[in-house]
Scaffold this motif. Sequence first.
Motif: not given
Length: 752
Positions: A52-53, A59-61, A36, A63, A98, A56-57, A110
Motif C-alpha cells: 500500500a502507498k 491504496t495500490q496494494q 489488481s 489484495k 493487504d 494513504t488509506s 494514514k
Amino acid sequence: MYMSKSFQSEMYVYLGNKGSVAADGMSFVMHADKASTERFEGGVGDQLGVYAKYDTSMTQQIKNSFAIEFDTYYNGDTLDKDVSSNENKGHIAYSFPDKVSSYGTTTGGKIGALNHQGLYYPKDYLSNGTWHTFSVDWNPLFKILTYNFDNAPTVRVPINPITVFGTNSVYWGFTGSTGAQSQESKVAFKQIPGLVNIASSLKVTKDGKDITSTGASAADGDVKVEYETTYNGGKQDLINPIFSLELDDYLSYKKGSLVINGQSIADIVSGGKLTYKLPLNLTNQNNKFTVSFEANPKVMTSQNVKSKIKYSLNADNYIDNSEIEMPIQKVKIITNADFENQTWLIDTINSQLAPKKIGIDVYESDLEGIVMLSPPEKEYPAEHIPASINKLKNLESLDIGNMKLKGSLPKELGDLSKLKMLGIYGNNLEGSIPSSLGNLTNLQALILVDNQLRGPIPTSLGLLNNLKQIDVSQNKLSGSLPDFPLDMDGIAFSDNQITYNSSVIPDFLKNAKFKSYDNTFIKGLKLTGNTKITSTSNVIKPFNSLDSGYFNLKVLQGNVTQELYDEHLYTIKNSVDGTVLYKGKRDTQVQIPYYKGISYTVSVDDAEKNPNSVLIISGKVDEFKFEETPKSMSIKAKIGDEEQPVTLDGQLAIFDNRENANWKLSITPSNLKQGTKTLQGEYTYTDKDGETHSIINGQKYLLEKGKSDSINEVINLSNSWGNKQGLHYKMNKSNYVGEYKGSVNWTLEDAP
C-alpha cells in the motif's frame, strides 16, 4: 497453484551489481487478486509493486496477498522508517500487504511504516553481482510456508490460505519497482511450483543405517550410495529426464555394484561419474526412479575430510542440481610397533584377520572383531605381553599358555572389560598380579599357573562376583589370601608362600568344589628362625646377618628350610605388652630394642592368628647350671690292677651363657663299700696337661675351672675323658672280691 497440496520451488535471484546505489529491489508474491495485477498503475519505489502507498488509506496494494521482499534501497522516510539502513546493503523480510496490521500509522492516521517480519540484514550488498539461492516450501498439513535465502536463517511462516487469500488456489510471481535509481533484477527457476512436483533425496548408508551426517572411514569397508526421486504429479510429466552423479576423490565406486530401479546393470560409471538417461518420462503411473551402488571411503591417516557427492536430475521442464557432504574420518593403520613388535601377538592377530595384515590394512576397528585369542603353544623366550593388548577391547577369552614369555603382566589387562577367561600360564612372567584385574567384572576364570609372579593376590579379585575359578599355583606369591565368595568352583594357590589370618581353614576354601593349597603357610610351610638371641647392645638388627640379634627367618617345609620371598610384610611385637616394634619388609638397617629376657612375636603378612606364620624369639636370660651329670659311674677292675678309667653313664656338661664369667667344678666322692667292707683305693683325676691328682674320699676336690661361653653356652667336660685324661680309680692290692658302691657329689660354683 493449489494450497491444499505441498509444493517446493527453488530458484536463483539476481539483484544487479549496484551496491549501495541499487534501487529498489523486488518481492516474491502469492495472492488471489488477479485483477489488481492486470491493472496495477502508479505507485513509487518503496512499494515494490505490492505494498500500500505510504500516507494513504490503503491504496495500490495487491489484495489477499503474502510477500517476501528483497529490498535493496533504504526508504527511511516512508515504509522503511522503522528498520535500520544497514549501510544501504538492503534487507529481507515478509509481510501481508493487504492487512492494515502490516503497517504502522502516520500522525494523520494514514498508512505508516511497514511492519517487517522475519527481518534479516545481509552482511554484503544484496546487489553484489551474484546469484542468490532462494527456495520456498509449503506444507499443507501444518499450513507452514518455509523459505531460505542464501545462508540466512530459515524462516517459517504460519499461513491460513482461506484467511489470507480467501481461497486455496493462488497466483504467484515477482513484483518490483524503482524511483530515481535503478538495478537489474532477474529470476532463474530451478523448480517451478505446480509444474512438476519432484521429491528427491540422496543418502549414504552402512548396513541399512543412514550415515550421511555421521560419516564413515576406510575401516568400515563398503558403504552404499542411495538416490531416490518420486514424481508427485503436476501440470506436466517430467520430460526427458537425465540423472547425473559425480564422486570426488574421497569415495571410489565399487565395480559391479550399480543398481538402477532395482536391477543390476553393466557398469556405466567411469572416473567416479555416472550419467543415465531415463528411458521413460516420470508420470503418475511411472513415478519412481532409484539408483544405488557401493563405494569405498579413501584411507585418510592424517585428518578428517568431507566427501562431496554431486548429483542432478535435469529435464526439459525441471532442473535439480544438488550435492551432499559426508564426513570421511581418518583411520589408524595398526602397525607392528603398535604391539611393540611382539611376533607371537602379531602373528595370532594376522591369522584371525587374514587376508588383512598388520602394517598394511588392519585398522583399529578390525581389532574390535577379535573376541578370542589363543596363540599356539610355541616358545617365545625373548618376547613379552605388550601393554597395547588393551587395543583388543572386545576380548572375551585370552589364553596364553606354555610360551615362556618374559616380562610382567601389564596393568592394561584390566582395561579388557569384556574378558570372561584369562589364562596366562607356563611362562616366565615376573612382577606382581596387577590390581587392575579387579576391574574385570565379567571375569569367570583366572589361571596364572607356573610363572614367577611375586607379591600378594590383589584383594580386588575377591570382589569379582562372576569369578568362579582362580588358580595361581607354582609362583612366588606371598601375602594373605583374600576372601572369596562361598560358591567358588575352584581355588588353587599351591607352592606359594601365601598365608591366611586364621588358625582354621576358611569356609570359602573348604566350600570350593576344587581346592589346592599344599606348600603354603596354610598347609605345609612354617615360619622358622633363631628362637633365642643375645646381644651386648640395647638395639638389634633382626634382618642383618652380621648382627648378633639376627633372627635368621626362614620358611620350613618338612625338614628343609627355604628363603622367604622379599615381598613379605613382617610385624615384630613385644610378646609381653603387644607393642609393635616394626612393621614392614625385610630391611637390613632396621633396628629394634633389645634387653635380656625380652620376647619377640614375629608374624608374616598380618597373619598373627595362623600359627604357621608366627615365630616366638626370646632374648637370652643368664643361666649357670649343670647341663647334664652322669646318671651313674662304674669301675671294672681286678685285684692288683693299676688305676682304671671311670666309665660314665651320661655326660658331665655345664650350661653357662653368662658374659665374661668364671666357674669352678668340684667333686666329693664317698668310700666304696660292700656291706661292712670298704674298698681300699682312691679316685684320681688326670688333667688336660697330663698331671694326675689324688682325690681323698669324703673331701671336696677342685676338679676344673674355666670361663663361661655366651655363644655356645654348653661346655662339655667329659667329652675328652678317656684312658689318659679324666677321672680314674686306683685300687690297692689287698681287697676282697665283690661289688662295691658309693656316691659322688658334684659342686658347680661361680668363681671370681
